[in-house]
Design an enzyme around this catalytic site. Structure first.
Site, PDB file in Angstrom:
ATOM      1  N   HIS A 135      13.331 108.466 -40.440  1.00  0.00           N
ATOM      2  CA  HIS A 135      11.893 108.473 -40.775  1.00  0.00           C
ATOM      3  C   HIS A 135      11.637 107.624 -42.009  1.00  0.00           C
ATOM      4  CE1 HIS A 135      10.871 111.171 -37.763  1.00  0.00           C
ATOM      5  NE2 HIS A 135      10.658 112.290 -38.429  1.00  0.00           N
ATOM      6  N   GLU A 143      22.412  80.121 -16.316  1.00  0.00           N
ATOM      7  CA  GLU A 143      23.275  80.440 -17.467  1.00  0.00           C
ATOM      8  C   GLU A 143      24.736  80.124 -17.179  1.00  0.00           C
ATOM      9  OE1 GLU A 143      23.292  84.646 -18.345  1.00  0.00           O
ATOM     10  OE2 GLU A 143      23.084  85.190 -16.248  1.00  0.00           O
ATOM     11  N   ASP A 196      25.034  82.610 -22.414  1.00  0.00           N
ATOM     12  CA  ASP A 196      26.136  82.402 -21.475  1.00  0.00           C
ATOM     13  C   ASP A 196      26.309  80.936 -21.128  1.00  0.00           C
ATOM     14  OD1 ASP A 196      27.418  84.878 -20.988  1.00  0.00           O
ATOM     15  OD2 ASP A 196      25.600  85.578 -19.996  1.00  0.00           O
TER      16      ASP A 196
END
Ligand code: PEP
Ligand code: MG
Length: 566
Positions: free
Chosen positions: A186, A428, A452
């Site tokens: 928080h 890729e 990639d």
């Protein structure tokens, strides 16, 4: 210097205000008048809720709606019938209200803390905050007033509770240092929402720092510089000004289209992994989702997600994006992404092995259920399908056939979907680059996965430090691959985006503009930075840079040149 976790960006230069928790001391006693004690407890709960609502309103103004909801959540907890019932039972057994509150809150705190789950453990912090609030009211103790802190204050505390944050005046608090908390606590969320630099989890911060001493909070590096001399202060003041200037400039671009200096318009999308990330994409001013990595829906569980679960996740992402495009990549497992329950065999060379589209086409039921889930979600927005790791036209055809089969099944069951859903290829692999002309004939769009593509073009594993000197999208081979993919798409008239990290690399941006990329997909925090980087170049300038870059024979020449112009 003290080290911690940088949890909210920025530099804060100021004087320490140590905020120690007040000792909530009382002597537990047996009470005789149960009804009066119950009334005392109920009054305290009412007062707590009233006060919390006021704090929530204050925080709504200073930090925002989400942060106010954290505070309002305290009301729901304090009014929880089970928790109240347990406290009342102890009072009915003649315990005083303070002791009853303490004992029952401790039970919840211990229970939440023991889970080991970060989100549930946050609830323990909430209950501690509630316990302290209720006991302070019962004891008639005034809370510490951070709201009175003078300008240039750096708060140092054990833990920044939501109720403390409510008192923070953004104008006066320039930094936050805590002894506990993580990136997702928080404290971190609130510090980021308030845009106050914060360093959390600094061991011994309370004992090492004293009120009034001057410190510098470096929220980027997670460092607290103590006793800074004039030169250090000057250095950080300059850094702070540059940071704020850049932030202001970027904020000016919010809500604006993504255009180059010569007026060409681009799409600027976000990469996401969960539907919740779509909220971040919207908050970051993303114009769509260029890559939804669906693996995350399959991870951290023991069995495959059902078609319905997937449908809900894809639909939710699309609804959050309010009709903006959402490109959903089908399951891309294997290589660096393992899912234990799928029982993938260990392979000699997993990056070149049985993975992504290859695995999916051999596990047709699983694949079809994902495609049906995506199709069903397409009735709720502009959803597109993208196949990862394509290396051959047959794979694209087989994937598209499965899409047609899934469509036929849905039609037979009278389920709505987008009949014209676009099916694209993630380019890729080196193979997809080389046959980009052939793939462009049959794909509706391309998205270049440079993470990639760089690895497969250079034959350099993206995670292997020993070959990282080869792993660069600025290698002449990778640049030629990228240029070729964009050229093939442009010639065949299909859109071409980039969803690998290179899309957010400022050095790549003029090259991508020149090559003719139409869409950039980046992480949410990079959206405005990329919009700014694109706005800096005219097409003619970008062309000049690209021409020069493509004349170099080595990556070092490319980077050395780009260093001088970008
Ligand atoms: C990529 O390969 O460039 C890409 C964006 O996908 P991932 O990082 O998920 O492999
Ligand atoms: Mg990839």
């Amino acid at each position: 210097m003290l080290k911690g976790i940088g949890a909210s960006d920025g530099y804060g230069i100021g004087r320490v205000m140590v905020v120690v928790e007040q000792k909530l001391e009382y002597t537990p006693k047996e009470i005789a008048d149960v009804d009066a004690e119950l009334e005392r407890f109920h009054n305290a709960v009412e007062k707590f809720c009233e006060h919390t609502l006021e704090q929530a309103d204050a925080i709504r103004k200073s930090a925002g709606e989400k942060e106010a909801l954290i505070m309002e959540g305290h009301i729901a907890i304090v009014r929880d019938p089970f928790m109240n019932g347990e406290i009342e039972n102890l009072i009915k057994a003649h315990q005083c209200a303070e002791a009853a509150v303490e004992q029952i809150c401790k039970m919840f705190i211990d229970m939440f803390s023991a889970t080991g789950d970060e989100l549930t453990m946050q609830r323990a912090t909430d209950v501690k905050d509630i316990r302290d609030g209720l006991i302070s009211i019962l004891l008639g103790i005034q809370e510490i007033k951070i709201s009175d802190a003078p300008a240039g204050t750096v708060i140092v505390t054990k833990e920044l509770t939501p109720s403390m944050t409510a008192g923070i005046n953004k104008e006066n608090i320039v930094g936050i240092i805590t002894e506990t908390g993580s990136q997702t606590s928080h404290s971190a969320i609130l510090a980021r929402a308030l845009e106050i630099p914060a360093v959390l989890s600094v061991p011994g911060a309370l004992s090492s720092l004293s009120s009034e001493e001057q410190v510098i909070v470096d929220g980027f590096k997670g460092e607290v510089i103590t006793a800074p001399d004039a030169a250090v202060i000057e250095d950080y003041t300059a850094k702070r000004e540059a940071f704020l200037r850049e932030k202001r400039e970027l904020e000016n671009l919010r809500g604006k289209p993504t255009v180059s200096a010569s007026g060409e318009e681009y799409e600027l999308f976000c990469n996401i992994g969960t539907p919740k990330d779509a909220t971040k994409a919207m908050a970051a001013d993303g114009e769509g989702v260029g890559l939804f990595r669906t693996e995350f829906l399959f991870m951290d569980r023991n069995a495959l997600p059902t078609e319905d679960e997937q449908f809900e996740a894809y639909k939710q992402a699309s609804l959050i994006m309010k009709g903006k495009p959402v490109i959903i990549r089908t399951l891309d497992i294997g290589g660096d992404k393992d899912i234990p329950y799928l029982g993938l065999a260990k392979e000699e060379n997993p990056f070149m092995g049985f993975r992504a589209i290859r695995y999916c086409l051999k596990n047709r039921d699983m694949f079809k259920s994902q495609i049906k889930a995506i199709l069903r979600a397409s009735a709720f927005g502009d959803i597109r399908i993208m196949f990862p790791l394509i290396t051959a036209v047959e794979e694209l055809r087989a994937g598209k056939e499965l899409v047609e089969e899934a469509k036929a099944d849905l039609r037979a069951s009278d389920i709505k979907f987008d009949e014209n859903i676009k099916v694209g290829v993630m380019t890729e692999t080196a193979a997809s680059g080389v046959i980009a002309d052939l793939l462009a004939d049959e794909a509706d769009f391309f998205s270049i996965g440079t993470n990639d593509l760089t690895g497969y073009t250079m034959a350099a594993d993206r995670g292997n430090g020993d070959v990282s000197y080869l792993y660069s999208p600025l290698q002449p081979s990778v640049l030629r691959m990228i240029r070729r993919i964009i050229n093939c798409a442009t010639e065949k008239g299909i859109p071409v985006g980039m969803c690998g990290e290179a899309a957010a690399n400022p050095k790549m941006i003029p090259l991508l503009i020149s090559f003719g990329l139409t869409e950039f997909s980046v992480s949410a925090p990079s959206v405005l930075k990329v919009r700014s980087a694109i706005s800096k170049w005219t097409k003619a300038e970008a062309d000049k840079i690209a021409e020069k870059v493509m004349s170099f024979k080595t990556e070092s020449e490319v980077t050395a040149y780009l260093d001088t112009v970008v």
